[in-house]
Design a protein around this motif. Structure first.
Motif, PDB file in Angstrom:
ATOM      1  N   ARG A   1      31.231-136.637 -36.271  1.00 31.85           N
ATOM      2  CA  ARG A   1      32.329-137.475 -35.794  1.00 31.85           C
ATOM      3  C   ARG A   1      33.018-138.245 -36.923  1.00 31.85           C
ATOM      4  N   ASP A   2      32.427-138.256 -38.108  1.00 31.27           N
ATOM      5  CA  ASP A   2      33.016-138.997 -39.220  1.00 31.27           C
ATOM      6  C   ASP A   2      34.348-138.382 -39.644  1.00 31.27           C
ATOM      7  N   ALA A   3      35.195-139.232 -40.224  1.00 26.59           N
ATOM      8  CA  ALA A   3      36.455-138.722 -40.782  1.00 26.59           C
ATOM      9  C   ALA A   3      36.188-137.891 -42.031  1.00 26.59           C
ATOM     10  N   ALA A   4      35.203-138.304 -42.824  1.00 29.33           N
ATOM     11  CA  ALA A   4      34.847-137.559 -44.028  1.00 29.33           C
ATOM     12  C   ALA A   4      34.294-136.182 -43.645  1.00 29.33           C
ATOM     13  N   ALA A   5      34.759-135.161 -44.340  1.00 27.61           N
ATOM     14  CA  ALA A   5      34.391-133.791 -43.993  1.00 27.61           C
ATOM     15  C   ALA A   5      32.993-133.427 -44.471  1.00 27.61           C
ATOM     16  N   SER A   6      32.358-132.524 -43.732  1.00 30.40           N
ATOM     17  CA  SER A   6      31.055-131.966 -44.103  1.00 30.40           C
ATOM     18  C   SER A   6      31.135-130.455 -43.976  1.00 30.40           C
ATOM     19  N   MET A   7      30.308-129.762 -44.745  1.00 32.91           N
ATOM     20  CA  MET A   7      30.270-128.295 -44.677  1.00 32.91           C
ATOM     21  C   MET A   7      28.892-127.823 -44.245  1.00 32.91           C
ATOM     22  N   VAL A   8      28.872-126.829 -43.351  1.00 39.01           N
ATOM     23  CA  VAL A   8      27.634-126.200 -42.900  1.00 39.01           C
ATOM     24  C   VAL A   8      27.731-124.707 -43.188  1.00 39.01           C
ATOM     25  N   ILE A   9      26.693-124.150 -43.791  1.00 40.15           N
ATOM     26  CA  ILE A   9      26.606-122.705 -44.012  1.00 40.15           C
ATOM     27  C   ILE A   9      25.407-122.190 -43.237  1.00 40.15           C
ATOM     28  N   ASP A  10      25.671-121.377 -42.231  1.00 40.04           N
ATOM     29  CA  ASP A  10      24.618-120.822 -41.376  1.00 40.04           C
ATOM     30  C   ASP A  10      24.367-119.376 -41.808  1.00 40.04           C
ATOM     31  N   VAL A  11      23.215-119.133 -42.458  1.00 45.99           N
ATOM     32  CA  VAL A  11      22.882-117.810 -42.992  1.00 45.99           C
ATOM     33  C   VAL A  11      22.027-117.079 -41.967  1.00 45.99           C
ATOM     34  N   GLY A  12      22.636-116.149 -41.265  1.00 46.38           N
ATOM     35  CA  GLY A  12      21.928-115.430 -40.221  1.00 46.38           C
ATOM     36  C   GLY A  12      21.369-114.109 -40.704  1.00 46.38           C
ATOM     37  N   CYS A  13      20.999-113.282 -39.743  1.00 50.34           N
ATOM     38  CA  CYS A  13      20.400-111.990 -40.057  1.00 50.34           C
ATOM     39  C   CYS A  13      21.429-111.045 -40.677  1.00 50.34           C
ATOM     40  N   GLU A  14      22.596-110.952 -40.057  1.00 56.47           N
ATOM     41  CA  GLU A  14      23.618-110.026 -40.524  1.00 56.47           C
ATOM     42  C   GLU A  14      24.919-110.714 -40.906  1.00 56.47           C
ATOM     43  N   THR A  15      25.084-111.960 -40.470  1.00 53.89           N
ATOM     44  CA  THR A  15      26.350-112.666 -40.663  1.00 53.89           C
ATOM     45  C   THR A  15      26.095-114.077 -41.161  1.00 53.89           C
ATOM     46  N   THR A  16      26.916-114.532 -42.084  1.00 53.30           N
ATOM     47  CA  THR A  16      26.879-115.922 -42.531  1.00 53.30           C
ATOM     48  C   THR A  16      28.172-116.594 -42.093  1.00 53.30           C
ATOM     49  N   ARG A  17      28.018-117.721 -41.400  1.00 53.39           N
ATOM     50  CA  ARG A  17      29.185-118.449 -40.884  1.00 53.39           C
ATOM     51  C   ARG A  17      29.299-119.786 -41.614  1.00 53.39           C
ATOM     52  N   ILE A  18      30.494-120.082 -42.076  1.00 56.54           N
ATOM     53  CA  ILE A  18      30.762-121.286 -42.860  1.00 56.54           C
ATOM     54  C   ILE A  18      31.770-122.136 -42.108  1.00 56.54           C
ATOM     55  N   ALA A  19      31.512-123.437 -42.016  1.00 58.08           N
ATOM     56  CA  ALA A  19      32.430-124.316 -41.286  1.00 58.08           C
ATOM     57  C   ALA A  19      32.548-125.650 -42.009  1.00 58.08           C
ATOM     58  N   VAL A  20      33.758-126.183 -42.039  1.00 54.99           N
ATOM     59  CA  VAL A  20      34.025-127.534 -42.508  1.00 54.99           C
ATOM     60  C   VAL A  20      34.419-128.358 -41.290  1.00 54.99           C
ATOM     61  N   LEU A  21      33.773-129.520 -41.126  1.00 55.29           N
ATOM     62  CA  LEU A  21      33.972-130.317 -39.920  1.00 55.29           C
ATOM     63  C   LEU A  21      34.453-131.713 -40.269  1.00 55.29           C
ATOM     64  N   SER A  22      35.304-132.250 -39.394  1.00 52.04           N
ATOM     65  CA  SER A  22      35.795-133.620 -39.546  1.00 52.04           C
ATOM     66  C   SER A  22      36.268-134.108 -38.181  1.00 52.04           C
ATOM     67  N   PHE A  23      35.997-135.375 -37.854  1.00 47.06           N
ATOM     68  CA  PHE A  23      36.403-135.964 -36.573  1.00 47.06           C
ATOM     69  C   PHE A  23      35.893-135.140 -35.381  1.00 47.06           C
ATOM     70  N   GLY A  24      34.681-134.590 -35.497  1.00 51.91           N
ATOM     71  CA  GLY A  24      34.078-133.878 -34.378  1.00 51.91           C
ATOM     72  C   GLY A  24      34.665-132.520 -34.095  1.00 51.91           C
ATOM     73  N   ALA A  25      35.396-131.949 -35.043  1.00 51.08           N
ATOM     74  CA  ALA A  25      36.009-130.636 -34.827  1.00 51.08           C
ATOM     75  C   ALA A  25      35.866-129.783 -36.085  1.00 51.08           C
ATOM     76  N   VAL A  26      35.926-128.469 -35.897  1.00 59.79           N
ATOM     77  CA  VAL A  26      35.905-127.526 -37.008  1.00 59.79           C
ATOM     78  C   VAL A  26      37.329-127.418 -37.545  1.00 59.79           C
ATOM     79  N   VAL A  27      37.536-127.840 -38.791  1.00 59.97           N
ATOM     80  CA  VAL A  27      38.875-127.815 -39.379  1.00 59.97           C
ATOM     81  C   VAL A  27      39.103-126.569 -40.231  1.00 59.97           C
ATOM     82  N   CYS A  28      38.024-125.928 -40.634  1.00 62.79           N
ATOM     83  CA  CYS A  28      38.141-124.685 -41.400  1.00 62.79           C
ATOM     84  C   CYS A  28      36.860-123.888 -41.182  1.00 62.79           C
ATOM     85  N   ALA A  29      37.003-122.594 -40.979  1.00 63.16           N
ATOM     86  CA  ALA A  29      35.822-121.753 -40.756  1.00 63.16           C
ATOM     87  C   ALA A  29      36.048-120.385 -41.371  1.00 63.16           C
ATOM     88  N   ALA A  30      34.964-119.763 -41.778  1.00 65.90           N
ATOM     89  CA  ALA A  30      35.029-118.419 -42.363  1.00 65.90           C
ATOM     90  C   ALA A  30      33.737-117.686 -42.047  1.00 65.90           C
TER      91      ALA A  30
END
Length: 334
Positions: free
Chosen positions: A143-172
């Motif tokens: 929920r913070d205004a300051a952005a955070s990044m999460v990298i989820d390394v799965g079995c076949e796929t890695t999902r990357i997300a940048v979050l700010s204000f409780g929402a995903v602002v960038c994903a790959a």
């Protein structure tokens, strides 16, 4: 209430399926597998079940999910019904369900996930962004205004997300994960020793001596079989070989993470540089991965406390309080 069923969250992964029940926590964590009889074609097992093998019948293990998306709708539906019956027991249970929605999901994939949930007897379905679920489960202050990044390394796929204000602002999304390391390691052993090893043997070797950072002088024994039919053999592999197998997947993850940050505004990119990255997913358990990503990205990188369960735990937070995310957690309707 027993007929309605308890609210639950479902993390449908390529490697495993996890089910979180409201106020109870994760009650199912089993392989996303369907086992079919080689002789009759009938389904004889799901998840962690070990079917009884008779005669020369060789059961076939099928993974009906890839990258969090069902690739065989009917087998996925049967598998989910099996898991949900284990949770509720009552054949008429109609729980509310929360699913993770991949950031790159098309409208067709969204409809497919909804249909699967309703066919599994859900009375209402909620879809939550995968990156948001992973961040919630990892304890990231989304929920913070300051952005955070999460990298989820799965079995076949890695999902990357940048979050700010409780929402995903960038994903790959990048098609690289733990299974790619296993396949690369198997290819090395085939090339160097002329032996084939299965996925389980490669995974054991990776866990035993695998490292994504500079390898130490360690070795492990791996059992393989000769493709020419001359029987089985045991060979010794080094940590260096496993390290080499990680290079290409890690590079792909790093390149995608850099592009994701570069697509953000200057303020958000500065936040990520300051706050760093949180690793989730089964691939996060590989020794040295956080250190290698830290060196490549130039930002702090830490692993979540419970990386394998992060998405399920994040979805579970939504189940425990369906108003947690407000309008972003609006139910879908048929």
């Amino acid at each position: 209430m027993r007929i309605l069923g308890q609210d639950l969250a479902l993390d449908l992964g390529s490697a495993s399926t996890q089910i979180y029940v409201r106020k109870r926590g994760i009650v199912i964590n089993e392989p996303s597998l369907v086992v079919r009889s080689g002789a009759t074609g009938k389904l004889v097992g799901f998840g962690a079940e070990k079917p009884v093998q008779t005669g020369e019948d060789e059961p076939e293990a099928i993974r009906p999910v890839s990258g969090g998306v069902p690739v065989d709708k009917e087998l996925t539906r049967r598998m989910l019904r099996h898991f949900l019956r284990k949770v509720h027991g009552h054949p008429w249970s109609r729980p509310r369900m929360v699913f993770a929605l991949p950031s790159d999901a098309t409208g067709m994939v969204r409809d497919l996930l909804q249909d699967l949930a309703y066919q599994a007897e859900a009375r209402r379905v909620y879809l939550v962004q995968h990156g948001l679920a992973a961040a919630l489960g990892a304890g990231v202050p989304v929920r913070d205004a300051a952005a955070s990044m999460v990298i989820d390394v799965g079995c076949e796929t890695t999902r990357i997300a940048v979050l700010s204000f409780g929402a995903v602002v960038c994903a790959a999304t990048v098609q690289a994960g733990g299974a790619d390391v296993n396949r690369a390691l198997a290819a090395q052993i085939r090339r160097d020793h002329g032996l084939d090893i299965d996925e389980h043997a490669a995974e054991l070797a990776k866990r035993s001596i695998g490292t994504a950072w500079k390898p130490v002088r360690r070795k492990a024994s791996v059992r393989g079989h000769d493709p020419g039919g001359r029987g089985a053999a045991i060979v010794s592999i080094s940590a260096e070989q496993v390290y080499e197998a990680t290079k290409q997947p890690v590079r792909a993850i790093v390149r995608t993470a850099v592009r994701c940050v570069e697509s953000c505004s200057g303020d958000l990119a500065a936040d990520v540089a300051d706050r760093g990255v949180v690793l989730t997913g089964g691939g996060a358990l590989m020794r040295g991965l956080a250190r290698r990503l830290r060196a490549e990205l130039g930002v702090p990188v830490q692993r979540a406390e419970r990386p394998i369960e992060a998405v399920a735990l994040g979805l579970g937070r939504c189940v425990d309080d369906l108003g947690l995310i407000g309008k972003d957690l609006a139910p879908t309707r048929r």
